[in-house]
Structure formats: structure tokens, C-alpha cells
Scaffold this active site. Structure first.
Site, PDB file in Angstrom:
ATOM      1  CG  ASN A  98      -6.094  -7.104   4.939  1.00  0.00           C
ATOM      2  OD1 ASN A  98      -6.708  -6.138   4.520  1.00  0.00           O
ATOM      3  ND2 ASN A  98      -6.439  -8.341   4.648  1.00  0.00           N
ATOM      4  CD  GLU A 140      -4.417 -11.316   2.088  1.00  0.00           C
ATOM      5  OE1 GLU A 140      -4.480 -11.815   0.945  1.00  0.00           O
ATOM      6  OE2 GLU A 140      -5.288 -11.480   2.969  1.00  0.00           O
ATOM      7  CD  GLU A 151      -6.732  -5.738  13.159  1.00  0.00           C
ATOM      8  OE1 GLU A 151      -6.036  -6.028  12.165  1.00  0.00           O
ATOM      9  OE2 GLU A 151      -7.747  -6.366  13.489  1.00  0.00           O
TER      10      GLU A 151
HETATM   11  N1  THU Z   1      -6.787  -9.832   9.053  1.00  0.00           N
HETATM   12  C1  THU Z   1      -6.614  -8.563   9.507  1.00  0.00           C
HETATM   13  O1  THU Z   1      -6.046  -7.708   8.820  1.00  0.00           O
HETATM   14  N2  THU Z   1      -7.102  -8.264  10.737  1.00  0.00           N
HETATM   15  C2  THU Z   1      -7.840  -9.109  11.509  1.00  0.00           C
HETATM   16  O2  THU Z   1      -8.276  -8.708  12.566  1.00  0.00           O
HETATM   17  C3  THU Z   1      -8.100 -10.470  11.050  1.00  0.00           C
HETATM   18  C4  THU Z   1      -7.402 -10.891   9.821  1.00  0.00           C
HETATM   19  C5  THU Z   1      -6.321 -10.132   7.702  1.00  0.00           C
HETATM   20  C6  THU Z   1      -5.102 -11.001   7.595  1.00  0.00           C
HETATM   21  C7  THU Z   1      -5.272 -11.580   6.218  1.00  0.00           C
HETATM   22  O3  THU Z   1      -4.768 -10.650   5.268  1.00  0.00           O
HETATM   23  C8  THU Z   1      -6.770 -11.667   6.046  1.00  0.00           C
HETATM   24  O4  THU Z   1      -7.343 -10.799   6.996  1.00  0.00           O
HETATM   25  C9  THU Z   1      -7.328 -13.075   6.231  1.00  0.00           C
HETATM   26  O5  THU Z   1      -6.900 -13.626   7.426  1.00  0.00           O
END
Ligand code: THU
Length: 160
Positions: free
Chosen positions: A61, A63, A74
Site C-alpha cells: 500500500n 498512502e 492488492e
Molecule cells: N489496505 C490495503 O492495502 N489492502 C487491504 O486489503 C486493506 C487496506 C491499506 C489501505 C490503507 O493504506 C491502509 O491499508 C489502511 O486502510
């Protein structure tokens, strides 16, 4: 009036009982959590996709201070796979997450938008994509995206 029920089928595996290839994929997803950029949520998600030639690509992820501009692990992974290997199917996608206490005990369920992108990946290749959700207590294995996304909207609705 009629009622309908969707059944979601998956298997809980102890990590050690996964195949060698699946264990390696889960380990790649775990490792990818360390490359997550999550200064806001502090929730570090990693994903690893195994392509039909055995190539493994990973993502995490990413941000952003403008929250909606960030992206989940994903989608980062599947978009990278699509961008670099457009003709390859994704056979399996593993997901792991870590917070301040380390890798999470329970598997992290993908958000709805990621499930939709997984569906497109699976539909595009016309073969099932397995999903492995890792937690230290065990791994949920889904044999197809259809098992985590009922009532799917796909390209067939847009055909003339
Ligand atoms: N997040 C993911 O990368 N995948 C998931 O399946 C759930 C949430 C990330 C998004 C954000 O950066 C952090 O987790 C908190 O929501």
C-alpha cells in the site's frame, strides 16, 4: 417474494501445509509489507502475485496526504503485473498485513475496490485466480475471486 443466499467457500490452511509455491508466495507478500508506505494508517499491507510462468511480482500500500490518492497493496500489485506482463495470467495472489504488533493474527480481507480489480484480472485471463489471505493463525485460501465477490459486475454488462 424469493430469497437467495450466496455461499462463500474457502479453506483455512496452517501455513506449513501450503504447497512450496504457495508458501513462497505468502513469504513474498510478508516481505512486501516492509516496503509499504503507510505513514498515516501505520497499517502495512503487502501482496504478491504469481504469474502463469512462475514470475512473482509484489506490491504494497502506498498512502498519500490526500488520502484518496493512495492505493492498496492488492491494486498496486495487480496494476503493476498488468502493466509489465499484459499477456500473463495471474494464477495466485497472496496478501499479508502488519501493524505495530507485527504480522496480523487474522487475515486481512481485501476492500471492495480491490475485489473488483481482482475480478477484472481473473475475467481478463479467463482462468481462476486463487487468493491467499495470510494471518499468523492461518491462511484463508479461495480458489477463485468469485468466492469473495458475489453478484459481480463485469464487462459482459457493457456489451451491445
Ligand atoms: N489496505 C490495503 O492495502 N489492502 C487491504 O486489503 C486493506 C487496506 C491499506 C489501505 C490503507 O493504506 C491502509 O491499508 C489502511 O486502510
Amino acid at each position: 417474494m424469493k430469497e437467495f443466499t450466496h455461499v462463500c467457500h474457502y479453506t483455512l490452511y496452517p501455513f506449513d501445509e501450503l504447497s512450496d509455491a504457495d508458501r513462497a508466495l505468502v513469504l513474498a507478500a510478508q516481505e512486501a509489507t516492509q516496503r509499504s508506505y503507510a505513514p498515516y494508517s501505520h497499517f502495512h499491507v503487502g501482496a504478491a502475485a504469481r504469474l502463469d510462468d512462475g514470475t512473482v511480482v509484489t506490491g504494497s500500500n502506498q498512502e498519500n496526504a490526500a488520502f484518496p490518492s493512495g492505493l492498496c497493496a492488492e491494486r498496486t500489485t495487480l496494476f503493476y503485473a498488468g502493466a509489465q506482463y499484459p499477456d500473463r495470467a495471474v494464477d495466485a495472489l497472496a496478501i499479508a498485513a502488519a501493524d505495530a504488533n507485527g504480522l496480523t493474527p487474522t487475515p486481512t480481507p481485501p476492500c471492495g475496490a480491490c475485489r473488483q480489480v481482482m475480478l477484472e484480472t481473473e475475467t481478463r485471463s479467463r482462468r481462476p485466480m486463487r487468493i491467499l489471505l495470510y494471518g499468523t493463525q492461518g491462511v484463508y485460501v479461495f480458489e477463485s475471486v468469485s468466492q469473495i465477490l458475489p453478484l459481480t459486475f463485469d464487462g459482459s454488462f457493457l456489451k451491445e
